[in-house]
Design a protein around this motif. Structure first.
Motif, PDB file in Angstrom:
ATOM      1  N   MET A  10       0.923  -1.154   0.021  1.00  0.00           N
ATOM      2  CA  MET A  10       0.004   0.154  -0.111  1.00  0.00           C
ATOM      3  C   MET A  10       0.807   1.177   0.097  1.00  0.00           C
ATOM      4  SD  MET A  10      -3.177  -0.766   2.563  1.00  0.00           S
ATOM      5  CE  MET A  10      -3.878  -2.176   2.551  1.00  0.00           C
ATOM      6  N   LEU A  11       0.457   2.054  -1.047  1.00  0.00           N
ATOM      7  CA  LEU A  11       0.927   3.821  -0.750  1.00  0.00           C
ATOM      8  C   LEU A  11      -0.201   4.497  -0.216  1.00  0.00           C
ATOM      9  CD1 LEU A  11       3.118   5.785  -1.175  1.00  0.00           C
ATOM     10  CD2 LEU A  11       2.135   5.942  -3.585  1.00  0.00           C
ATOM     11  N   ILE A  12       0.066   5.094   0.953  1.00  0.00           N
ATOM     12  CA  ILE A  12      -0.799   5.991   1.508  1.00  0.00           C
ATOM     13  C   ILE A  12      -0.415   7.315   1.517  1.00  0.00           C
ATOM     14  CG2 ILE A  12      -2.123   6.444   3.805  1.00  0.00           C
ATOM     15  CD1 ILE A  12      -1.797   3.553   4.426  1.00  0.00           C
ATOM     16  N   ILE A  13      -1.153   8.033   0.825  1.00  0.00           N
ATOM     17  CA  ILE A  13      -0.948   9.443   0.568  1.00  0.00           C
ATOM     18  C   ILE A  13      -1.826  10.435   1.413  1.00  0.00           C
ATOM     19  CG2 ILE A  13      -0.748  11.382  -1.317  1.00  0.00           C
ATOM     20  CD1 ILE A  13      -0.733   9.083  -3.385  1.00  0.00           C
ATOM     21  N   PHE A  14      -0.806  11.417   2.038  1.00  0.00           N
ATOM     22  CA  PHE A  14      -1.566  12.504   2.790  1.00  0.00           C
ATOM     23  C   PHE A  14      -0.993  13.822   2.281  1.00  0.00           C
ATOM     24  CE2 PHE A  14      -1.650   9.220   6.195  1.00  0.00           C
ATOM     25  CZ  PHE A  14      -2.999   9.482   6.784  1.00  0.00           C
TER      26      PHE A  14
ATOM     27  N   GLN B 296       0.134  -5.620   5.544  1.00  0.00           N
ATOM     28  CA  GLN B 296       0.594  -5.183   4.428  1.00  0.00           C
ATOM     29  C   GLN B 296       1.898  -4.376   4.487  1.00  0.00           C
ATOM     30  OE1 GLN B 296      -2.406  -4.649   5.525  1.00  0.00           O
ATOM     31  NE2 GLN B 296      -3.435  -6.241   3.732  1.00  0.00           N
ATOM     32  N   LYS B 297       2.468  -4.528   3.280  1.00  0.00           N
ATOM     33  CA  LYS B 297       3.727  -3.547   3.393  1.00  0.00           C
ATOM     34  C   LYS B 297       3.333  -2.116   3.207  1.00  0.00           C
ATOM     35  CE  LYS B 297       8.013  -2.483   1.203  1.00  0.00           C
ATOM     36  NZ  LYS B 297       8.954  -2.923  -0.054  1.00  0.00           N
ATOM     37  N   LEU B 298       3.674  -1.136   4.145  1.00  0.00           N
ATOM     38  CA  LEU B 298       3.212   0.179   3.851  1.00  0.00           C
ATOM     39  C   LEU B 298       4.066   1.237   3.788  1.00  0.00           C
ATOM     40  CD1 LEU B 298       0.708   0.059   7.131  1.00  0.00           C
ATOM     41  CD2 LEU B 298      -0.070  -0.512   4.782  1.00  0.00           C
ATOM     42  N   THR B 299       3.772   2.100   2.647  1.00  0.00           N
ATOM     43  CA  THR B 299       4.807   3.269   2.334  1.00  0.00           C
ATOM     44  C   THR B 299       3.729   4.334   2.702  1.00  0.00           C
ATOM     45  OG1 THR B 299       5.850   1.881   0.828  1.00  0.00           O
ATOM     46  CG2 THR B 299       6.158   4.216   0.506  1.00  0.00           C
ATOM     47  N   PHE B 300       4.337   5.496   3.252  1.00  0.00           N
ATOM     48  CA  PHE B 300       3.532   6.766   3.604  1.00  0.00           C
ATOM     49  C   PHE B 300       4.233   7.900   2.861  1.00  0.00           C
ATOM     50  CE2 PHE B 300       2.339   4.025   6.784  1.00  0.00           C
ATOM     51  CZ  PHE B 300       0.996   4.380   7.266  1.00  0.00           C
ATOM     52  N   ALA B 301       3.516   8.660   2.096  1.00  0.00           N
ATOM     53  CA  ALA B 301       4.001   9.768   1.511  1.00  0.00           C
ATOM     54  C   ALA B 301       3.223  10.965   1.806  1.00  0.00           C
ATOM     55  CB  ALA B 301       3.880   9.822  -0.137  1.00  0.00           C
TER      56      ALA B 301
ATOM     57  N   LEU C 154       5.875   3.314  16.725  1.00  0.00           N
ATOM     58  CA  LEU C 154       6.912   2.296  16.479  1.00  0.00           C
ATOM     59  C   LEU C 154       6.470   1.451  15.191  1.00  0.00           C
ATOM     60  CD1 LEU C 154       7.092   0.751  20.159  1.00  0.00           C
ATOM     61  CD2 LEU C 154       8.580   2.425  19.058  1.00  0.00           C
ATOM     62  N   GLY C 155       7.802   1.130  14.681  1.00  0.00           N
ATOM     63  CA  GLY C 155       7.542   0.383  13.362  1.00  0.00           C
ATOM     64  C   GLY C 155       7.684   1.052  12.113  1.00  0.00           C
ATOM     65  N   LEU C 156       7.462   2.657  12.290  1.00  0.00           N
ATOM     66  CA  LEU C 156       7.517   3.517  10.920  1.00  0.00           C
ATOM     67  C   LEU C 156       9.053   4.128  10.923  1.00  0.00           C
ATOM     68  CD1 LEU C 156       4.253   5.609  10.591  1.00  0.00           C
ATOM     69  CD2 LEU C 156       5.428   4.091   9.037  1.00  0.00           C
ATOM     70  N   SER C 157       9.652   3.989   9.780  1.00  0.00           N
ATOM     71  CA  SER C 157      10.787   4.688   9.711  1.00  0.00           C
ATOM     72  C   SER C 157      10.786   5.341   8.684  1.00  0.00           C
ATOM     73  CB  SER C 157      11.869   3.720   9.205  1.00  0.00           C
ATOM     74  OG  SER C 157      11.539   2.643   8.194  1.00  0.00           O
ATOM     75  N   ILE C 158      11.726   6.602   8.537  1.00  0.00           N
ATOM     76  CA  ILE C 158      11.907   7.582   7.602  1.00  0.00           C
ATOM     77  C   ILE C 158      12.958   7.121   6.508  1.00  0.00           C
ATOM     78  CG2 ILE C 158      12.598   9.727   6.989  1.00  0.00           C
ATOM     79  CD1 ILE C 158      11.844  10.651   9.868  1.00  0.00           C
ATOM     80  N   GLU C 159      12.316   7.035   5.283  1.00  0.00           N
ATOM     81  CA  GLU C 159      13.150   6.890   4.025  1.00  0.00           C
ATOM     82  C   GLU C 159      13.786   8.120   3.430  1.00  0.00           C
ATOM     83  OE1 GLU C 159      11.641   5.454  -0.247  1.00  0.00           O
ATOM     84  OE2 GLU C 159      12.050   3.482   0.980  1.00  0.00           O
ATOM     85  N   THR C 160      12.887   8.883   3.078  1.00  0.00           N
ATOM     86  CA  THR C 160      13.248  10.350   2.509  1.00  0.00           C
ATOM     87  C   THR C 160      12.620  11.336   2.746  1.00  0.00           C
ATOM     88  OG1 THR C 160      13.738   8.478   0.611  1.00  0.00           O
ATOM     89  CG2 THR C 160      14.071  10.779   0.076  1.00  0.00           C
TER      90      THR C 160
ATOM     91  N   ASN D  23       7.488  23.786   2.232  1.00  0.00           N
ATOM     92  CA  ASN D  23       7.256  22.375   2.640  1.00  0.00           C
ATOM     93  C   ASN D  23       7.973  21.409   2.140  1.00  0.00           C
ATOM     94  OD1 ASN D  23       4.989  23.985   3.565  1.00  0.00           O
ATOM     95  ND2 ASN D  23       3.272  22.911   2.558  1.00  0.00           N
ATOM     96  N   LYS D  24       7.617  20.145   2.538  1.00  0.00           N
ATOM     97  CA  LYS D  24       8.405  18.975   2.274  1.00  0.00           C
ATOM     98  C   LYS D  24       7.456  17.796   2.220  1.00  0.00           C
ATOM     99  CE  LYS D  24       9.854  20.547   6.317  1.00  0.00           C
ATOM    100  NZ  LYS D  24      10.526  21.927   6.820  1.00  0.00           N
ATOM    101  N   ILE D  25       7.910  16.692   1.521  1.00  0.00           N
ATOM    102  CA  ILE D  25       7.301  15.455   1.289  1.00  0.00           C
ATOM    103  C   ILE D  25       8.324  14.513   2.178  1.00  0.00           C
ATOM    104  CG2 ILE D  25       6.612  13.485  -0.082  1.00  0.00           C
ATOM    105  CD1 ILE D  25       4.833  15.870  -0.472  1.00  0.00           C
ATOM    106  N   VAL D  26       7.645  13.815   3.043  1.00  0.00           N
ATOM    107  CA  VAL D  26       8.365  12.773   3.602  1.00  0.00           C
ATOM    108  C   VAL D  26       7.808  11.289   3.352  1.00  0.00           C
ATOM    109  CG1 VAL D  26       9.001  11.832   5.897  1.00  0.00           C
ATOM    110  CG2 VAL D  26       8.739  14.427   5.615  1.00  0.00           C
ATOM    111  N   ILE D  27       8.865  10.384   3.169  1.00  0.00           N
ATOM    112  CA  ILE D  27       8.406   8.958   2.643  1.00  0.00           C
ATOM    113  C   ILE D  27       8.626   8.017   3.811  1.00  0.00           C
ATOM    114  CG2 ILE D  27       8.719   7.165   1.216  1.00  0.00           C
ATOM    115  CD1 ILE D  27       7.616   9.808  -0.165  1.00  0.00           C
ATOM    116  N   LEU D  28       7.706   7.543   4.321  1.00  0.00           N
ATOM    117  CA  LEU D  28       7.990   6.490   5.441  1.00  0.00           C
ATOM    118  C   LEU D  28       7.679   5.052   5.047  1.00  0.00           C
ATOM    119  CD1 LEU D  28       5.732   8.470   8.131  1.00  0.00           C
ATOM    120  CD2 LEU D  28       8.051   8.747   7.772  1.00  0.00           C
TER     121      LEU D  28
END
Length: 282
Positions: free
Chosen positions: A152-156, A182-187, A230-236, A266-271
């Motif tokens: 999943m890619l979850i966009i905010f 699921q494998k979760l990616t947050f943008a 817990l469990g969420l890490s910053i990628e970029t 502003n910035k986009i953070v990928i988790l």
């Protein structure tokens, strides 16, 4: 048009600036569908559409998230994209992702307007609920295209700055807990502390009739770690000043000065959050 109060009214800002950017000689993004919707919405856009920094910021944000979606799809075998606080976003249409499972989520009054311009399909669904209402995660798992081992890619986009740190932490924690297989990616789009404290100075948001207020921002990326479950890490992290620098005029120089770069944009953070391998459902 249905009267929009508070945060939902802010969805008209990116719509207006995506439409305006499309008319530029060398546009950052081209969005003919936004132009069509823009022309059909009855709203005093002249009050919120006269800020070139906002236009550039929204255009860069759109570009970055488009790139993130494309990258995610290249790497995913079973993708699902969930766009939270979707407003009148046109990304699925603009990128021609008709066959990709996609869910747009927003409050009922927004989805009512959205349904005037978008139609559900076997791979595209709209959920008329608040993101703070847990039941939307149950709805996601009831759609025919849903599978327990999806990526999943979850966009905010343009959403979480309107909520305080505690609310953000609780929301992310609920998502991770409920969708843990699921494998979760947050943008996620964030603003700076300075911007969060000065909604009244924002050339577009301050002109909205319902006056929504920013509540959370950060200057140093390390600060985001303090609000992550817990469990969420910053990628970029992607800072808007690093892209299309000529369009930022003098502000473009801020990319060379970390103090200003971190506080004026502003910035986009990928988790990332990976499903527990030992319990993953196949």
């Amino acid at each position: 048009m249905t009267l929009l109060n508070g945060i939902p009214e802010s969805m008209l800002i990116p719509l207006a600036y995506r439409a305006t950017e499309t008319n530029e000689k060398s546009p950052i993004i081209a969005d003919l569908h936004s132009q069509k919707i823009f022309k059909e919405i009855d709203y005093p856009f002249e009050n919120i559409s006269n800020s070139w920094p906002t236009q550039v910021g929204i255009s860069v944000r759109t570009y970055l998230l488009d790139q993130q979606v494309s990258q995610f799809l290249k790497q995913s075998s079973k993708p699902l994209i969930i766009n939270i606080g979707c407003g009148l976003d046109t990304r699925r249409t603009r990128l021609e992702l008709n066959d990709i499972p996609w869910i747009d989520l927003d409050v009922p009054e927004v989805i009512d307007i959205r349904k005037q311009f978008f139609s559900e399909t076997s791979t595209y669904k709209m959920i008329p609920e608040s993101m703070l209402d847990d039941t939307w995660m149950d709805d996601v798992q009831k759609f025919e295209f849903y599978q327990h081992n999806m990526e999943m890619l979850i966009i905010f986009e343009g959403v979480l700055m309107y909520f305080d740190a505690q609310t953000i932490t609780q929301l992310l924690n609920k998502i991770v807990s409920r969708l843990k297989y699921q494998k979760l990616t947050f943008a996620i789009e964030f603003c700076s502390k300075l911007i969060a404290k000065n909604t009244h100075r924002h050339k577009a948001v301050s002109q909205l009739e319902s006056k929504p207020q920013f509540k959370y921002g950060y200057n140093r990326l390390a600060e985001v770690m303090n609000i992550l479950p817990l469990g969420l890490s910053i990628e970029t992290e992607y800072n808007y000043f690093d892209y299309f620098t000529d369009r930022w005029r003098l502000f473009g120089k801020c990319r060379h000065i970390p103090y200003l770069k971190n506080r004026l944009n502003n910035k986009i953070v990928i988790l990332q959050h990976s499903a527990p391998v030992e319990n993953k459902i196949s």
